[in-house]
Design an enzyme around this catalytic site. Structure first.
Site: not given
Ligand SMILES: NC(=O)c1ccc[n+]([C@@H]2O[C@H](COP(=O)([O-])OP(=O)(O)OC[C@H]3O[C@@H](n4cnc5c(N)ncnc54)[C@H](OP(=O)(O)O)[C@@H]3O)[C@@H](O)[C@H]2O)c1
Length: 324
Positions: A239, A287
Site C-alpha cells: 500500500r 496498481h
Molecule cells: N499491489 C497489488 O496489486 C496488491 C494486490 C493484492 C494485495 N496487495 C496487498 O498485499 C497485502 C498482503 O496480502 P496477503 O494476502 O499476503 O496478506 P496476509 O495473508 O494477511 O499476510 C500478511 C502478512 O503480513 C504479516 N504482518 C502483518 N502485520 C505485521 C507486522 N506488524 N509486523 C510484521 N509482519 C506483519 C503477517 O504476519 P503473520 O503471518 O504473523 O500474521 C503476514 O505474514 C494486502 O494487504 C494488500 O495490501 C496488493
C-alpha cells in the site's frame, strides 16, 4: 419490506439483497460473473441500493466512509480484493459484521510473477538499458549474481510466502519477516519488531507485501532504508501508506537505495504532477501487481453469501482487532 427472493437460503422476511459498492470500478464483469454463479441473486450496484434494509451482503472496494452503516441487516462485508484496509479504516464500520477478503491462488501467482519479473529486471539492469537505448548509449553492465542477491520479503502471508518460495526456487537467497514466526522451506524467517533490523540488514532487494495496519503504516522510512545494505533496491506492492515518500527521495539522492519499483501510492491514480513519474530511478506501475479476476473469485464470494444466508460464518475472514 420489499424482499425479492434469490435462488438460495430463501427464508420468510430474511433480507436477500447483495450490493456491490465500488465507486470508480467498472462492475459490469463482476455482475456478469456473480449472476453466472447464482442467477437468482438479488444484485444491486451502488448508488442504486434499493431499500437498504433488504441488503444482507456487501461486496466492497473503497466505499464512501459511513456508507456501510446505512444497511441495518448486513451479515457480511466482503472486500473485492486481498486487502481489507479500505473497509477497516471506515470510522463508522458497523460493529459485529464479519469482514472478508479474497484469497485465491491466482492472486498469489500474479503477485509472485510481478515480483519475480521486477527482481530479474533489476538484476539484469533492464530499466537502465532502456534508458541507455533512448540515448543510443552502448554500455555493458554485468548482471547481479542470482545466488548472491538476497531478497527480503516483508509479510509472509498468502502473497509473501508464495513469492518467497518462488524466488527461492529461482535460486535467490530469501529472507522473510512476519509478525509471528514462520517456517518456509528455503527461507530464513525473522519475526517481530526485534528482528526487523537483522532482517533488513540482509535484504539487498526489499519487497513490501504487508497489510496496511497502524503497526505497518510508514514502515518504509529513513530508519528502515538506513538499515538496508548500501545500494539496496525497493519494491512496494502493498500500500502507498507504507512508504514515507520524502524518505525515499532522500535515500535515492544519497545512493543508500539504488532504485525503487512502486505499484501502490498514497493517492491513486498517481497525480500527473507527482515527482515519482519522472524520477530516473523510480519505476511506476498503476496498481496492477496482482489483479482480482471476477470470473475466478465470484464463486467464492457467492459461496460466502450462501453461507451467511444459511447462518454460517463466512470464509476468509479478516481479524478486525489485528487489522488484517
Ligand atoms: N499491489 C497489488 O496489486 C496488491 C494486490 C493484492 C494485495 N496487495 C496487498 O498485499 C497485502 C498482503 O496480502 P496477503 O494476502 O499476503 O496478506 P496476509 O495473508 O494477511 O499476510 C500478511 C502478512 O503480513 C504479516 N504482518 C502483518 N502485520 C505485521 C507486522 N506488524 N509486523 C510484521 N509482519 C506483519 C503477517 O504476519 P503473520 O503471518 O504473523 O500474521 C503476514 O505474514 C494486502 O494487504 C494488500 O495490501 C496488493
Amino acid at each position: 419490506l420489499e424482499i425479492r427472493s434469490g435462488a438460495v437460503g430463501v427464508g420468510k422476511g430474511m433480507p436477500m439483497g447483495f450490493i456491490i459498492i465500488a465507486p470508480g470500478i467498472n462492475t459490469e464483469a463482476w455482475c456478469r460473473h456473480l449472476l453466472a454463479a447464482d442467477p437468482g441473486l438479488d444484485l444491486r450496484v451502488w448508488p442504486d441500493s434499493g431499500d437498504p434494509a433488504t441488503v444482507s451482503f456487501a461486496l466492497v472496494w473503497q466505499a464512501p466512509p459511513g456508507e456501510l452503516q446505512r444497511y441495518p441487516h448486513l451479515r457480511c462485508i466482503a472486500s473485492l480484493g486481498a486487502g481489507a484496509d479500505h473497509i477497516l479504516s471506515d470510522p463508522q464500520l458497523p460493529a459485529g459484521v464479519p469482514v472478508t477478503r479474497v484469497v485465491h491462488d491466482s492472486l498469489s501467482r500474479g503477485m509472485s510473477e510481478y515480483v519475480l519479473a521486477t527482481v530479474l529486471s533489476q538484476c539484469r539492469h533492464l530499466w537502465r538499458f532502456q534508458q541507455d537505448q533512448r540515448r543510443a548509449r552502448w554500455r555493458r553492465r554485468l548482471p547481479m549474481e542470482t545466488a548472491k542477491t538476497c531478497i527480503g520479503i516483508m509479510g509472509l502471508g498468502q502473497l509473501g510466502a508464495d513469492a518467497a518460495r518462488r524466488l527461492g526456487q529461482h535460486g535467490f537467497p530469501v529472507v522473510g519477516w512476519s509478525r509471528t514466526p514462520k517456517k518456509i522451506e528455503g527461507v530464513a524467517a525473522y519475526a517481530g519488531d526485534n528482528q526487523l533490523r537483522p532482517f533488513l540488514a540482509r535484504s539487498q532487494v526489499l519487497v513490501c507485501m504487508l497489510p496496511l495496519t497502524p503497526a505497518t503504516r510508514d514502515i518504509l522510512n529513513a530508519a528502515a532504508f538506513a538499515a538496508l545494505p548500501r545500494g539496496a533496491y525497493l519494491i512496494n506492492v502493498a500500500r502507498g501508506e507504507h512508504l514515507v515518500e520524502d524518505d525515499l527521495f532522500e535515500a535515492l539522492t544519497d545512493d543508500q537505495l539504488s532504485g525503487a519499483c512502486l505499484d501502490v501510492f498514497r493517492e491513486e491514480p498517481l497525480p500527473e504532477s507527482h515527482p515519482f513519474w519522472h524520477h530516473p530511478r523510480i519505476t511506476v506501475t498503476p496498481h496492477v501487481a496482482s489483479i482480482t479476476h471476477p470470473g475466478l473469485v465470484a464463486p467464492q464470494i457467492v459461496a460466502n453469501y450462501r453461507r451467511v444466508q444459511n447462518g454460517k460464518p463466512p470464509r476468509n475472514q479478516v481479524d478486525r482487532q489485528r487489522g488484517y
